[in-house]
Write an enzyme that holds these catalytic residues in place. Structure first.
Site, PDB file in Angstrom:
ATOM      1  N   GLU A 216       0.794  -1.234   0.000  1.00 25.58           N
ATOM      2  CA  GLU A 216       0.000   0.000   0.000  1.00 25.58           C
ATOM      3  C   GLU A 216       0.825   1.282   0.000  1.00 25.58           C
ATOM      4  O   GLU A 216       0.792   2.067   0.963  1.00 25.58           O
ATOM      5  CB  GLU A 216      -0.941   0.006   1.210  1.00 25.58           C
ATOM      6  CG  GLU A 216      -1.893  -1.154   1.239  1.00 25.58           C
ATOM      7  CD  GLU A 216      -2.989  -0.984   2.291  1.00 25.58           C
ATOM      8  OE1 GLU A 216      -2.820  -0.196   3.223  1.00 25.58           O
ATOM      9  OE2 GLU A 216      -4.033  -1.641   2.144  1.00 25.58           O
TER      10      GLU A 216
ATOM     11  N   GLU B  36      -5.992  -8.190   0.525  1.00 24.00           N
ATOM     12  CA  GLU B  36      -6.570  -7.875   1.833  1.00 24.00           C
ATOM     13  C   GLU B  36      -8.032  -7.519   1.646  1.00 24.00           C
ATOM     14  O   GLU B  36      -8.383  -6.776   0.717  1.00 24.00           O
ATOM     15  CB  GLU B  36      -5.893  -6.658   2.503  1.00 24.00           C
ATOM     16  CG  GLU B  36      -4.578  -6.949   3.164  1.00 24.00           C
ATOM     17  CD  GLU B  36      -3.957  -5.731   3.829  1.00 24.00           C
ATOM     18  OE1 GLU B  36      -4.708  -4.868   4.356  1.00 24.00           O
ATOM     19  OE2 GLU B  36      -2.720  -5.643   3.825  1.00 24.00           O
TER      20      GLU B  36
HETATM   21  C1  BGC Z   1      -3.185  -2.385   5.938  1.00 21.42           C
HETATM   22  C2  BGC Z   1      -3.281  -3.206   7.202  1.00 21.42           C
HETATM   23  C3  BGC Z   1      -4.348  -2.650   8.105  1.00 21.42           C
HETATM   24  C4  BGC Z   1      -5.677  -2.716   7.364  1.00 21.42           C
HETATM   25  C5  BGC Z   1      -6.874  -2.212   8.144  1.00 21.42           C
HETATM   26  C6  BGC Z   1      -4.514  -1.958   5.384  1.00 21.42           C
HETATM   27  O1  BGC Z   1      -4.420  -0.622   5.010  1.00 21.42           O
HETATM   28  O2  BGC Z   1      -2.390  -3.028   4.984  1.00 21.42           O
HETATM   29  O3  BGC Z   1      -2.017  -3.221   7.812  1.00 21.42           O
HETATM   30  O4  BGC Z   1      -4.421  -3.301   9.324  1.00 21.42           O
HETATM   31  O5  BGC Z   1      -5.596  -1.951   6.207  1.00 21.42           O
HETATM   32  O6  BGC Z   1      -6.754  -0.852   8.429  1.00 21.42           O
END
Ligand code: BGC
Length: 465
Positions: free
Chosen positions: A164, A362
């Protein structure tokens, strides 16, 4: 009917600083997050990642949990300061040994490793020379990346250099909400460009060590939801958000040029830091998309949250206030599963010749459901969220998007950066006093998704405001 084929990877994800703890053990150097957490007023309740989930000492049982859930892939990150404490050539073998044990532990359990090289924990000495604002970091990063591939490339096929880049450039250097806490728009732009350069350089350095590995960027993305598409201000705000957020990296990395609107706003700073050849694109093997929610333009944004919408408002003067939003998660984020489908289909159409296979690297949600009197964590809202987002992925595949995997964020509750431990993203609950892990009902649900390849997903109607 199964909605995902047998090659589709169902995984879980975490990152080093958020779970490992052992912040100063076995020769580990300090990272910018160690420093940031020590700075008063930066992290909620003064919490830190010093102990976190104590994963450094409990990784074997954490890998057992992944196996119990049945996930086929594990996306984890390596802590640069564990392997190179000062960010220079001095190596700490005990750091390499830890990741050797972790990776071997995955393979022994039939779990495919997906490694991220940088999930925000920059060695502090590199911040002392300017961090991502300094071009020198890109060279150091390429050296570290090559060393990691040399050590683990025989066992790890999928690699992501940076997690990111928008988040750590803009929140780390733009508004100072994240480490290292620098607040300057020019700094954010310098950092942003250096992430593109660092990715390209690391890609080449890693492939030179081992051409068989697969390397791709992991980008945080959101689609703009515009409340009133006939309002030219809102439409312009949406385009600016898209250009400075998603497309800066999509175009920069895949087309070798930054979007016009980004150049319009940041051309001067970019011209100062760019050199010929910086943007020559590499042949990325895959693209990782981290998706949590859309950005609502023209909807009211919760005041305390530094969303992308707020950033373009604050920095570039685009007015975005408007109607209120619907259901929100504990992070204050809207729930917009259709946005994930839109993005996957959108990139398929907009980048037809250059887009590699995609992975959702994610996706997940923070809710603080706790253990009930029966010892269970009945997190029905997370089940609904997962169900709806997995259906969105499956619809995108039906519509032609080449999506090869999905990683749930997160395997377990963990240190959620500036908001600390109160925001719980896990499908496994963690009691931070005792370090006891308990699989939540959503974890059991995800196991069923994996077993049935999505046959248990049910079409629901999510309420949108
Ligand atoms: C990140 C994580 C974070 C998640 C939730 C993403 O931006 O890669 O490290 O915990 O979002 O905020």
């Amino acid at each position: 009917m199964p909605k995902f084929n047998s090659d589709f990877v169902f995984g879980v994800a975490t990152s080093a600083y958020q779970i490992e703890g052992a912040w100063n053990e076995d020769g580990k150097g300090k990272s910018i997050w160690d420093t940031f957490c020590e700075t008063e007023g930066k992290v909620a309740r003064g919490e830190t990642g010093k102990v976190a989930n104590d994963h450094y000492h409990r990784f074997e049982s954490d890998l057992d949990l992944i196996r119990e859930i049945g996930a086929g892939g594990y996306r984890f990150s390596l802590a640069w300061p564990r392997m190179f404490p000062n960010g220079d050539e001095q190596r700490e073998q005990r750091g390499f040994d830890f990741y050797n044990r972790l990776i071997d532990g995955m393979l022994e359990r039939g779990i495919k490793p997906f490694a991220t090289l940088y999930h925000w924990d920059l060695p502090q000495p590199l911040q002392d020379i300017g961090g991502w604002e300094n071009r020198e970091i890109t060279k150091r990063f390429a050296d570290y990346s090559a060393a990691a591939v040399e050590a683990f490339g025989d066992r790890v096929e999928h690699w992501a250099p940076l997690n990111e880049p928008w988040v750590f450039s803009w929140l780390g250097y733009g508004n100072g909400y994240h480490a290292p806490g620098v607040a300057s728009i020019d700094a954010a732009i310098r950092a942003s460009h250096h992430t593109v350069l660092a990715h390209n350089q690391a890609f080449k350095a890693m492939k030179a060590v081992n051409p068989n590995i697969k390397v791709g960027p992991v980008l945080s993305q959101m689609n703009p939801d515009v409340d009133d598409i006939f309002d030219p201000d809102q439409m312009l705000a949406a385009r600016v958000m898209d250009a400075t957020g998603s497309k800066f990296w999509m175009d920069g990395l895949f087309k070798g040029a930054y979007p016009e609107l980004a150049v319009k706003h940041f051309g001067k700073v970019l011209a100062d830091v760019m050199q010929d050849g910086d943007l020559n694109p590499v042949a990325n093997d895959w693209l990782g998309i981290n998706y949590y929610c859309n950005a609502r333009i023209g909807h009211r944004v919760p005041a305390d949250h530094p969303t992308r919408v707020r950033i373009i408002d604050e920095f570039l003067g685009y007015a975005v206030e408007g109607a209120s939003v619907g259901k929100l998660t504990d992070m204050g984020w809207p729930i917009t599963p259709y946005g994930l489908e839109d993005l996957l289909v959108r990139w398929t159409r907009e980048y037809p010749d250059v887009l590699p296979p995609m992975y959702v690297t994610e996706n997940g949600v923070a809710y603080d459901d706790d253990i009930n009197q029966f010892g269970r964590i009945d997190d029905a809202r997370r089940i609904e969220y997962l169900n709806d987002h997995l259906l969105a992925v499956s619809s995108a595949i039906e519509r032609g998007a080449d999506v090869r995997g999905y990683f749930q964020w997160s395997l377990m509750d963990n240190f959620e950066w500036a908001v600390g431990y109160a925001k719980r993203f896990g499908i496994v609950h963690v009691d931070y006093e005792t370090q006891v892990r308990t699989i939540k009902e959503s974890g059991r649900f995800y196991s069923e998704v994996i077993k049935s390849r999505g046959d248990n997903l049910t079409r629901t109607i999510t309420e949108f405001a």
